[in-house]
Design a protein around this motif. Structure first.
Motif, PDB file in Angstrom:
ATOM      1  N   ILE A 197       0.768  -1.014  -0.106  1.00  0.00           N
ATOM      2  CA  ILE A 197      -0.194   0.025   0.121  1.00  0.00           C
ATOM      3  C   ILE A 197       0.889   1.901   0.162  1.00  0.00           C
ATOM      4  CG2 ILE A 197      -1.967  -1.126   1.276  1.00  0.00           C
ATOM      5  CD1 ILE A 197      -1.172   0.181   3.717  1.00  0.00           C
ATOM      6  N   ASN A 198       1.820   0.821  -0.004  1.00  0.00           N
ATOM      7  CA  ASN A 198       3.072   2.032   0.195  1.00  0.00           C
ATOM      8  C   ASN A 198       3.934   2.410  -1.049  1.00  0.00           C
ATOM      9  OD1 ASN A 198       2.443   2.068   3.360  1.00  0.00           O
ATOM     10  ND2 ASN A 198       4.166   1.394   3.092  1.00  0.00           N
ATOM     11  N   ASP A 199       3.858   1.456  -2.188  1.00  0.00           N
ATOM     12  CA  ASP A 199       4.260   1.795  -3.086  1.00  0.00           C
ATOM     13  C   ASP A 199       4.377   1.247  -4.221  1.00  0.00           C
ATOM     14  OD1 ASP A 199       6.244   0.187  -3.388  1.00  0.00           O
ATOM     15  OD2 ASP A 199       7.125   1.059  -1.195  1.00  0.00           O
ATOM     16  N   GLY A 200       4.583   1.141  -5.474  1.00  0.00           N
ATOM     17  CA  GLY A 200       4.211   0.598  -7.126  1.00  0.00           C
ATOM     18  C   GLY A 200       5.011   0.126  -7.034  1.00  0.00           C
ATOM     19  N   LEU A 201       6.851  -0.174  -6.097  1.00  0.00           N
ATOM     20  CA  LEU A 201       8.316  -0.425  -6.588  1.00  0.00           C
ATOM     21  C   LEU A 201       8.589  -1.814  -6.224  1.00  0.00           C
ATOM     22  CD1 LEU A 201      10.349   1.883  -5.288  1.00  0.00           C
ATOM     23  CD2 LEU A 201       9.221   2.057  -7.336  1.00  0.00           C
ATOM     24  N   GLN A 202       8.719  -3.228  -7.286  1.00  0.00           N
ATOM     25  CA  GLN A 202       9.080  -4.578  -7.031  1.00  0.00           C
ATOM     26  C   GLN A 202      10.500  -4.604  -6.075  1.00  0.00           C
ATOM     27  OE1 GLN A 202       7.465  -7.739  -8.592  1.00  0.00           O
ATOM     28  NE2 GLN A 202       5.519  -5.402  -7.744  1.00  0.00           N
ATOM     29  N   PRO A 203      10.478  -5.628  -5.680  1.00  0.00           N
ATOM     30  CA  PRO A 203      11.896  -6.247  -4.889  1.00  0.00           C
ATOM     31  C   PRO A 203      13.776  -5.720  -5.617  1.00  0.00           C
ATOM     32  CG  PRO A 203      10.965  -7.109  -4.282  1.00  0.00           C
ATOM     33  CD  PRO A 203      10.039  -6.707  -5.090  1.00  0.00           C
ATOM     34  N   GLY A 204      14.320  -5.187  -5.586  1.00  0.00           N
ATOM     35  CA  GLY A 204      14.896  -4.642  -6.477  1.00  0.00           C
ATOM     36  C   GLY A 204      14.948  -3.886  -7.213  1.00  0.00           C
ATOM     37  N   CYS A 205      14.312  -3.019  -7.545  1.00  0.00           N
ATOM     38  CA  CYS A 205      14.207  -1.928  -8.473  1.00  0.00           C
ATOM     39  C   CYS A 205      14.263  -0.813  -7.778  1.00  0.00           C
ATOM     40  CB  CYS A 205      12.540  -1.974  -9.069  1.00  0.00           C
ATOM     41  SG  CYS A 205      11.853  -3.006  -9.822  1.00  0.00           S
ATOM     42  N   PRO A 206      15.005   0.449  -8.294  1.00  0.00           N
ATOM     43  CA  PRO A 206      15.290   1.579  -7.510  1.00  0.00           C
ATOM     44  C   PRO A 206      14.772   2.582  -7.264  1.00  0.00           C
ATOM     45  CG  PRO A 206      16.196   2.001 -10.014  1.00  0.00           C
ATOM     46  CD  PRO A 206      15.446   0.561  -9.409  1.00  0.00           C
ATOM     47  N   SER A 207      14.142   2.965  -6.056  1.00  0.00           N
ATOM     48  CA  SER A 207      13.236   3.926  -5.587  1.00  0.00           C
ATOM     49  C   SER A 207      13.223   5.313  -6.012  1.00  0.00           C
ATOM     50  CB  SER A 207      12.943   4.426  -4.373  1.00  0.00           C
ATOM     51  OG  SER A 207      14.110   4.315  -3.246  1.00  0.00           O
ATOM     52  N   GLY A 208      13.403   6.399  -6.441  1.00  0.00           N
ATOM     53  CA  GLY A 208      13.760   7.868  -6.543  1.00  0.00           C
ATOM     54  C   GLY A 208      13.277   8.502  -7.984  1.00  0.00           C
ATOM     55  N   ASN A 209      13.177   9.246  -7.835  1.00  0.00           N
ATOM     56  CA  ASN A 209      12.518   9.844  -9.507  1.00  0.00           C
ATOM     57  C   ASN A 209      14.195   9.622 -10.206  1.00  0.00           C
ATOM     58  OD1 ASN A 209      10.247  11.591  -8.269  1.00  0.00           O
ATOM     59  ND2 ASN A 209      11.688  12.531  -7.203  1.00  0.00           N
ATOM     60  N   TYR A 210      13.185   9.353 -11.542  1.00  0.00           N
ATOM     61  CA  TYR A 210      14.245   8.786 -13.059  1.00  0.00           C
ATOM     62  C   TYR A 210      13.888   9.859 -14.014  1.00  0.00           C
ATOM     63  CZ  TYR A 210      16.643   5.426  -9.997  1.00  0.00           C
ATOM     64  OH  TYR A 210      17.296   4.922  -8.510  1.00  0.00           O
ATOM     65  N   GLU A 211      14.073   9.797 -14.822  1.00  0.00           N
ATOM     66  CA  GLU A 211      13.978  10.191 -15.762  1.00  0.00           C
ATOM     67  C   GLU A 211      13.135   9.075 -16.826  1.00  0.00           C
ATOM     68  OE1 GLU A 211      15.482  11.514 -20.226  1.00  0.00           O
ATOM     69  OE2 GLU A 211      16.930  10.763 -18.864  1.00  0.00           O
ATOM     70  N   MET A 212      11.753   9.278 -17.220  1.00  0.00           N
ATOM     71  CA  MET A 212      11.023   8.969 -17.678  1.00  0.00           C
ATOM     72  C   MET A 212      10.929   8.286 -19.010  1.00  0.00           C
ATOM     73  SD  MET A 212       7.754  10.525 -19.463  1.00  0.00           S
ATOM     74  CE  MET A 212       7.309  11.832 -17.743  1.00  0.00           C
ATOM     75  N   PHE A 213      11.006   6.839 -18.529  1.00  0.00           N
ATOM     76  CA  PHE A 213      11.340   5.910 -19.652  1.00  0.00           C
ATOM     77  C   PHE A 213      12.310   5.625 -20.043  1.00  0.00           C
ATOM     78  CE2 PHE A 213       7.682   6.916 -20.875  1.00  0.00           C
ATOM     79  CZ  PHE A 213       6.685   5.735 -21.878  1.00  0.00           C
ATOM     80  N   THR A 214      13.283   5.858 -18.737  1.00  0.00           N
ATOM     81  CA  THR A 214      14.483   4.659 -18.647  1.00  0.00           C
ATOM     82  C   THR A 214      15.094   3.744 -18.334  1.00  0.00           C
ATOM     83  OG1 THR A 214      14.899   6.209 -16.130  1.00  0.00           O
ATOM     84  CG2 THR A 214      15.761   7.221 -18.310  1.00  0.00           C
ATOM     85  N   PRO A 215      15.648   2.892 -17.958  1.00  0.00           N
ATOM     86  CA  PRO A 215      15.361   1.580 -17.472  1.00  0.00           C
ATOM     87  C   PRO A 215      15.528   1.339 -15.628  1.00  0.00           C
ATOM     88  CG  PRO A 215      17.417   1.470 -19.274  1.00  0.00           C
ATOM     89  CD  PRO A 215      16.996   2.691 -18.424  1.00  0.00           C
TER      90      PRO A 215
END
Length: 346
Positions: free
Chosen positions: A228-246
């Motif tokens: 419920i806290n985020d839409g991240l999968q384990p091992g994926c980085p958190s933070g703001n990244y340029e759109m459509f980067t890996p």
């Protein structure tokens, strides 16, 4: 939300009723032994698939497509198509709408709203008409499965809805993290993939609330590593990244990574039934019944299913993954929730 996305939605609201008319033609690639060995035919002339060496009438047929800004040789397409070709269990056909899926000179936000999304509906309906043609030529619709990633999932939804209106119902549509923008929330001006589009619709939500939809819209909805806290999968980085980067697309792309893993190990992801996330979190012991995500999914099942994965490939945790995280289990540091809840999609 970043200024870029604010600009997108402000302009998009004004211009959403308009779309650009492109005359591109989508193609069908019917594969034989590899990604480079295929027969190409226009979407409006599909019947010769049935007479080509790429088609085995004794096998079921998978139609796959990519999403916004996807490519016929992109990472998702290559991984999914290659996995199914190598499995030798299904005929594999790619819906190649690369030209229609481009952002073009409008840029990423407006290209999505004013070009790709309208094209997705048009191409989806054209695929639906192609499937009707194939059905009349002898293809059994009960042996057809449609599969799409992101905006491509909605393309397949439109195809399924079109065939239903014409009296033919697709057996199964699999949505790999269907796109959220313009299909959910206050800016939901479009209808896309849902449980009415086929006899069985299974959806894998790997980035809910961000690039992917956050509502249960399938016959069965799988929620790997849901939080419920985020839409991240384990091992994926958190933070703001340029759109459509890996890095930005990491969680969104996990849906097709998980699907590919099921082609190698069909029982890789057993999933627990639960009415919602809170009910899953309250589980104290493994469920007495469960289903598998992927090709072995029980088509008689209904509702939401949850499971956990490893941080990297192989992602399967086996039966252990059916149980929710416990406080006494090791876990990475909490991630910062993404602030951009209305991102665009690939």
């Amino acid at each position: 939300m970043c200024n870029y996305n604010k600009l997108f939605w402000s302009v998009g609201i004004i211009l959403i009723g308009f779309s650009l008319d492109f005359s591109h033609t989508a193609w069908l690639r019917c594969y034989k032994s590899s990604m480079s060995d295929y027969t190409l035919m226009p979407l409006n002339d599909p019947a010769r698939i049935l007479r080509d060496a790429c088609f085995n009438p004794n096998l079921k047929t998978l139609f796959y497509t990519f999403g916004y800004r996807g490519k016929s040789y992109g990472p998702a397409t290559t991984a999914v198509v290659t996995a199914y070709i190598n499995s030798k269990k299904k005929n594999v056909v790619l819906l190649d709408w690369e030209d229609e899926a481009k952002s073009g000179y409008l840029g990423i936000p407006l290209g999505y709203a004013l070009s790709a999304v309208p094209n997705a509906k048009r191409i989806g309906q054209e695929l639906g008409e192609a499937l009707i043609t194939l059905s009349l030529a002898g293809m059994n619709m009960s042996d057809v499965q449609l599969m799409g990633h992101s905006l491509g999932a909605h393309v397949m939804g439109y195809a399924g809805r079109w065939t239903r209106q014409k009296g033919q119902v697709i057996s199964r549509i699999t949505g790999l993290d269907p796109a959220r923008a313009l299909f959910e929330g206050i800016f939901a001006f479009k209808s896309g993939l849902d449980r009415t589009c086929a006899k069985f619709v299974d959806i894998v939500h790997s980035n809910p609330g961000n690039y992917g939809r956050s509502l249960s819209t399938g016959t069965v909805d799988f929620w790997p590593n849901y939080s419920i806290n985020d839409g991240l999968q384990p091992g994926c980085p958190s933070g703001n990244y340029e759109m459509f980067t890996p890095e930005d697309l990491c969680s969104h792309d996990r849906s097709w990574h998980y699907q590919v893993e099921t082609t190698h190990s069909a029982t890789a992801f057993p999933a627990s039934p639960a009415e919602n996330y809170d009910a899953w979190q309250a589980m104290q012991q493994p469920p007495s019944t469960f289903i598998y995500m992927g090709d072995l999914a029980n088509t008689r099942a209904r509702g939401n299913y949850f499971f956990r994965t490893n941080r990297q490939s192989p992602y399967s945790m086996g039966a252990q993954g059916m149980m929710p995280y416990r406080s006494d289990q090791p876990r990475e540091s909490p991630t910062t929730p993404l602030s951009t809840l209305l991102k665009l999609v690939r």
